[in-house]
Scaffold this active site. Structure first.
Site, mmCIF file in Angstrom:
data_model
loop_
_atom_site.group_PDB
_atom_site.id
_atom_site.type_symbol
_atom_site.label_atom_id
_atom_site.label_comp_id
_atom_site.label_asym_id
_atom_site.label_seq_id
_atom_site.Cartn_x
_atom_site.Cartn_y
_atom_site.Cartn_z
ATOM 1 N N ARG A 260 -31.717 26.990 -22.338
ATOM 2 C CA ARG A 260 -32.136 25.579 -22.343
ATOM 3 C C ARG A 260 -33.337 25.383 -23.249
ATOM 4 O O ARG A 260 -34.305 26.120 -23.165
ATOM 5 C CB ARG A 260 -32.459 25.144 -20.908
ATOM 6 C CG ARG A 260 -31.241 25.311 -20.018
ATOM 7 C CD ARG A 260 -31.400 24.699 -18.652
ATOM 8 N NE ARG A 260 -30.162 24.935 -17.902
ATOM 9 C CZ ARG A 260 -29.953 24.535 -16.662
ATOM 10 N NH1 ARG A 260 -30.892 23.862 -16.016
ATOM 11 N NH2 ARG A 260 -28.795 24.791 -16.063
ATOM 12 N N ARG A 275 -39.814 27.652 -15.428
ATOM 13 C CA ARG A 275 -39.045 26.876 -16.412
ATOM 14 C C ARG A 275 -39.050 27.628 -17.732
ATOM 15 O O ARG A 275 -40.024 27.580 -18.478
ATOM 16 C CB ARG A 275 -39.672 25.480 -16.576
ATOM 17 C CG ARG A 275 -38.855 24.500 -17.403
ATOM 18 C CD ARG A 275 -39.549 23.136 -17.521
ATOM 19 N NE ARG A 275 -39.699 22.486 -16.226
ATOM 20 C CZ ARG A 275 -38.753 21.797 -15.595
ATOM 21 N NH1 ARG A 275 -37.572 21.656 -16.163
ATOM 22 N NH2 ARG A 275 -38.989 21.243 -14.425
ATOM 23 N N GLU A 347 -36.928 22.905 -6.788
ATOM 24 C CA GLU A 347 -35.483 23.068 -6.913
ATOM 25 C C GLU A 347 -35.092 24.502 -7.283
ATOM 26 O O GLU A 347 -35.581 25.071 -8.249
ATOM 27 C CB GLU A 347 -34.973 22.115 -7.996
ATOM 28 C CG GLU A 347 -33.470 22.215 -8.199
ATOM 29 C CD GLU A 347 -32.975 21.334 -9.354
ATOM 30 O OE1 GLU A 347 -33.670 20.356 -9.704
ATOM 31 O OE2 GLU A 347 -31.898 21.621 -9.892
ATOM 32 N N SER A 350 -28.509 23.486 -7.026
ATOM 33 C CA SER A 350 -28.089 22.111 -7.169
ATOM 34 C C SER A 350 -26.577 22.109 -7.159
ATOM 35 O O SER A 350 -25.959 22.967 -7.783
ATOM 36 C CB SER A 350 -28.615 21.585 -8.507
ATOM 37 O OG SER A 350 -28.137 20.287 -8.730
ATOM 38 N N ARG A 387 -35.659 31.632 -10.585
ATOM 39 C CA ARG A 387 -36.344 30.847 -9.557
ATOM 40 C C ARG A 387 -36.229 31.488 -8.185
ATOM 41 O O ARG A 387 -37.126 31.370 -7.350
ATOM 42 C CB ARG A 387 -35.805 29.413 -9.544
ATOM 43 C CG ARG A 387 -36.240 28.659 -10.796
ATOM 44 C CD ARG A 387 -35.961 27.171 -10.706
ATOM 45 N NE ARG A 387 -36.423 26.525 -11.937
ATOM 46 C CZ ARG A 387 -36.371 25.217 -12.144
ATOM 47 N NH1 ARG A 387 -35.859 24.412 -11.217
ATOM 48 N NH2 ARG A 387 -36.819 24.702 -13.274
#
Length: 421
Positions: A260, A275, A347, A350, A387
């Site tokens: 990403r 991140r 988070e 998801s 994460r």
RNA sequence: GGAGAGGUGGCAGAGCGGUCGAAUGCGGCGGUCUCGAAAACCGUUUCGGGCUUAUGGUCCGACGGGGGUUCAAAUCCCCCCCUCUCCGCCA
């Protein structure tokens, strides 16, 4: 992609649904363009029918050895040129219409809460938040203490938001992946290691293009894109196929590295590996029927919760508000793990029900009697490794700098505890 | 990267300018026969779209994708994608 027929038949309902997401403006443009397309299409098709009639007449005459009236050929030529011109108009109008249609997001389910990023509805909290009387360390400090993370050298090698994951954290990551794959296989998911470089079509099909194009890495000389999630190649697995309804639901567990660009996230979550531009993830993906998709969504969510519970990670479940859904999702639940280093829930997984939105773009259908209808697709994170590592390290840290490892992972090669160097 | 061969319906495979959405075989579905099954025989069997509110009809498009030539393209030409074989390279 939304069903164009639904838009024609019931534009007011679609408009109302889109305006919940603040995105109804372009609907009327789509309708107007569609009106034009259909008008032009009718005249084009009539001209083509006439051309074919004349051509067949000429063909029959020639076969029978009869002379061909030159006026007929002249007329056919004129008709062809006119048709070609009209086809040009039609192509342009349809391209405009489809480009707009491709930008419209999915219609949110009625139950999804209104609002934006901050309006997610908390559904439940599970697990006890740990306390650290002697002070709490964040994952960077813990991981570096274990000799498991090198961010500075990663920055030198690749830039910010990259990491060298090393030593004990490598085994821990591998145990997380095998644990998840093992569990998912037991739940009927077929493990898949998919391609992570894909064509533009796969990203259009899954709804990441055109909306989220800036989030995706693009190769300089090959028209290939690095996927941000294995959802993309998993969804594209059955692109252009008609699935037998008896084979549904089809469940896949994708294991892949995810890439990403995090464009637009400058300054956010800059510490550690929360991140980053590259991480590994085990992803669930299901193709199912319209009738079963909501139940499947709950099933996927239940698996996500079971994994977090297995890992003794306190978490909460939120029902994401319509304004914060991705383009493809009709409903989305996030699981947010408690992260002691940040003193809040963040988070970690998801899951989305994309209903028929991706399937229509990918032309993935099933037969039902005489009808061919798009299937429903769903995706959900089983383990986002980075994460989850953060949550494990921070929640299971001990005063002496060591970290306890959940029992379930020990069966998959993780040591019972990680000790500081 | 170099050389060659090829991409046609669920599969195999013919067609190589005209009435071809496409022979034939296999598979699938329905039927005859049978106590039942097999065999045999008969029938049927792609997808997308427009119009028509019929649940039927009608028209258009699709032979890997996109352009072109032609009154007419699965068939001829160009570009792209993919597969296979050989060589080179490589984990």
């Amino acid at each position: 992609m939304l069903d164009l027929r639904l838009i024609r038949r019931d534009p007011d309902t679609v408009r109302a649904a889109l305006s919940r997401r603040g995105d109804a403006a372009r609907l009327d443009d789509v309708l107007a363009l569609d009106e034009t397309c259909r008008g032009v299409r009718m005249s084009v098709e009539e001209m083509r029918a006439e051309s074919t009639r004349i051509a067949k007449g000429i063909g029959q005459a020639k076969k029978a050895g009869e002379p061909v009236d030159p006026a007929q050929e002249t007329e056919a030529r004129r008709l062809r040129d006119e048709t070609t011109a009209q086809e040009e108009v039609l192509r342009a109008a349809e391209a405009d219409r489809d480009a707009l249609l491709l930008q419209l997001p999915n219609l949110a389910q009625a139950e999804a809460p209104d609002g934006g990023e901050d309006d997610a509805l908390e559904l439940r909290r599970v697990g006890e938040i740990p306390t650290f009387p002697g002070g709490v360390l964040d994952h960077v400090t813990i991981a570096e203490g274990l000799g498991g993370l090198d961010l500075e050298r990663a920055a030198r090698t690749s830039g910010s938001r990259f990491a060298y994951l090393m030593g004990p954290l490598v085994r821990l990551q591998m145990s997380l992946v095998t644990y998840a794959v093992d569990l998912l296989e037991g739940e009927g998911f077929i493990p898949v290691i998919p391609p992570v470089l894909v064509r533009e079509e796969a990203l259009l099909g899954t709804g990441f293009f055109p909306t989220d194009r800036s989030a995706i890495y693009e190769t300089a000389s090959d028209d290939l894109f690095l996927v941000g999630t294995s959802e993309v190649p998993l969804a594209a697995l059955h692109q252009d196929e008609i699935l037998d309804e008896a084979d549904l639901p089809l469940r896949y567990a994708g294991i892949s590295t995810c890439f990403r660009r995090e464009a637009g996230a400058a300054g956010r979550d800059t510490r550690g590996i929360f991140r980053v531009h590259q991480f590994d993830k085990v992803e669930m993906f299901t193709f199912t029927t319209p009738e079963q998709s909501e139940a499947e969504h709950q099933r996927i969510l239940a698996i996500e919760e079971r994994i977090l519970s297995d890992l003794n990670i306190p978490y909460r479940v939120v029902d994401v508000a319509v304004g914060d859904l991705g383009a493809s999702a009709a409903r989305k639940f996030d699981c947010e793990a408690w992260m002691p280093g940040q003193d809040r829930y963040r988070e970690v997984t998801s899951c989305s029900n994309c209903t028929d939105y991706q399937a229509r773009r990918l032309r993935c259908r099933t037969k039902r009697g005489k009808d061919t209808l798009p299937v429903h697709t769903l995706n959900g994170t089983a383990v986002a490794v980075g994460r989850t590592l953060i949550a494990l390290l921070e929640n299971h840290q001990r005063p002496d700098g060591s970290v306890g490892i959940p029992e379930v992972l020990q069966a998959f090669g993780a040591p019972p505890e990680l000790k500081p160097r």
